[in-house]
Design an enzyme around this catalytic site. Structure first.
Site, PDB file in Angstrom:
ATOM      1  N   ASP A  53      -1.657   1.056  -7.833  1.00 29.09           N
ATOM      2  CA  ASP A  53      -1.506  -0.019  -7.214  1.00 29.09           C
ATOM      3  C   ASP A  53      -1.440   0.026  -5.669  1.00 29.09           C
ATOM      4  OD1 ASP A  53      -1.390  -1.133  -9.626  1.00 29.09           O
ATOM      5  OD2 ASP A  53       0.358  -2.363  -9.388  1.00 29.09           O
ATOM      6  N   HIS A 196       1.256   4.359  -8.319  1.00 25.73           N
ATOM      7  CA  HIS A 196       0.923   3.646  -6.946  1.00 25.73           C
ATOM      8  C   HIS A 196       0.005   4.652  -6.013  1.00 25.73           C
ATOM      9  CE1 HIS A 196       4.112   0.771  -7.951  1.00 25.73           C
ATOM     10  NE2 HIS A 196       3.433   0.003  -7.196  1.00 25.73           N
TER      11      HIS A 196
END
Length: 234
Positions: A53, A196
């Protein structure tokens, strides 16, 4: 027969012998390569969805290099504002064989917004990613995993399938590389893991994640827009 023709036949014979040897060596190599492809495919007894992300960021290039070096593909849930600011990195994600998803434009708490604001977050991200060369996303991850009926309805209006996760790496919460590797070890066929783009600890964990998945016969797959589960790449 004169000496000239005899020499010509001798030269011709040598040339034919060279050709025959070349053919003999080429055919086994071709068969070996063809036989190897199914063997590699057969090694995948299941598929998992690795997701990253918040990109693209200053860490994206290193992340892509590490994923490629370890034979992994992933879904990159990009923020629209980051895609608009770094179009070359979006193209690099696509060029590295990654899939691109929508992660809202500014990463707000969508459940605290009204329908028009949610629509703006999703629509602008679709436009930013497409404009950067990332294609039109078919997958959507709400920031923080927060969703409700309105968020799902707006996403569906743009042809997006909402994707949460089965395993949380906790890299956003300061998890070290060892903990991230242990989290990946919990993945089973069809499941999805949250990571992430910006996490240095996640970057360091990738080689061991790849080794652990391979040892269990799991390969990195794409996330199906139909089922929301990880499947073999199309």
């Amino acid at each position: 027969m004169s000496a000239g023709p005899r020499r010509s036949f001798a030269v011709l014979g040598k040339r034919l012998a060279v050709v025959a040897m070349a053919l003999a060596s080429t055919v086994p190599l071709t068969l070996t390569a063809a036989a190897a492809a199914p063997a590699r495919a057969a090694a995948c007894t299941g598929y998992v969805g690795l997701t990253f992300d918040d990109g693209p960021s200053g860490n994206t290039s290193a992340l892509l290099n590490t994923l490629r070096q370890n034979g992994l593909r992933a879904t990159m849930f990009n923020q629209g504002q980051n895609a608009a600011a770094n179009p070359s990195l979006v193209r690099a994600q696509v060029g590295a064989g990654m899939w691109i998803g929508n992660h809202s434009y500014t990463h707000p708490h969508l459940t605290q917004l009204n329908q028009a604001q949610i629509d703006s977050e999703i629509a602008r991200t679709q436009q930013a990613i497409a404009g950067a060369g990332g294609g039109t996303p078919r997958l959507f991850r709400p920031p923080y995993g927060e969703t409700n009926a309105t968020v799902r309805a707006v996403a569906a209006r743009y042809g997006l399938t909402q994707i949460i996760w089965d395993v949380d790496s906790q890299d956003w919460n300061g998890a070290g590389s060892d903990a991230i590797v242990r989290a990946a070890a919990r993945l089973t066929n069809g499941q999805i893991m949250l990571m992430h783009d910006w996490s240095a600890n996640t970057l360091a964990a990738i080689p061991r994640i790849a080794q652990g998945l391979a040892a269990r016969g799991l390969c990195s797959g794409m996330i199906s827009p139909q089922t929301g589960r990880a499947v073999a790449p199309a």
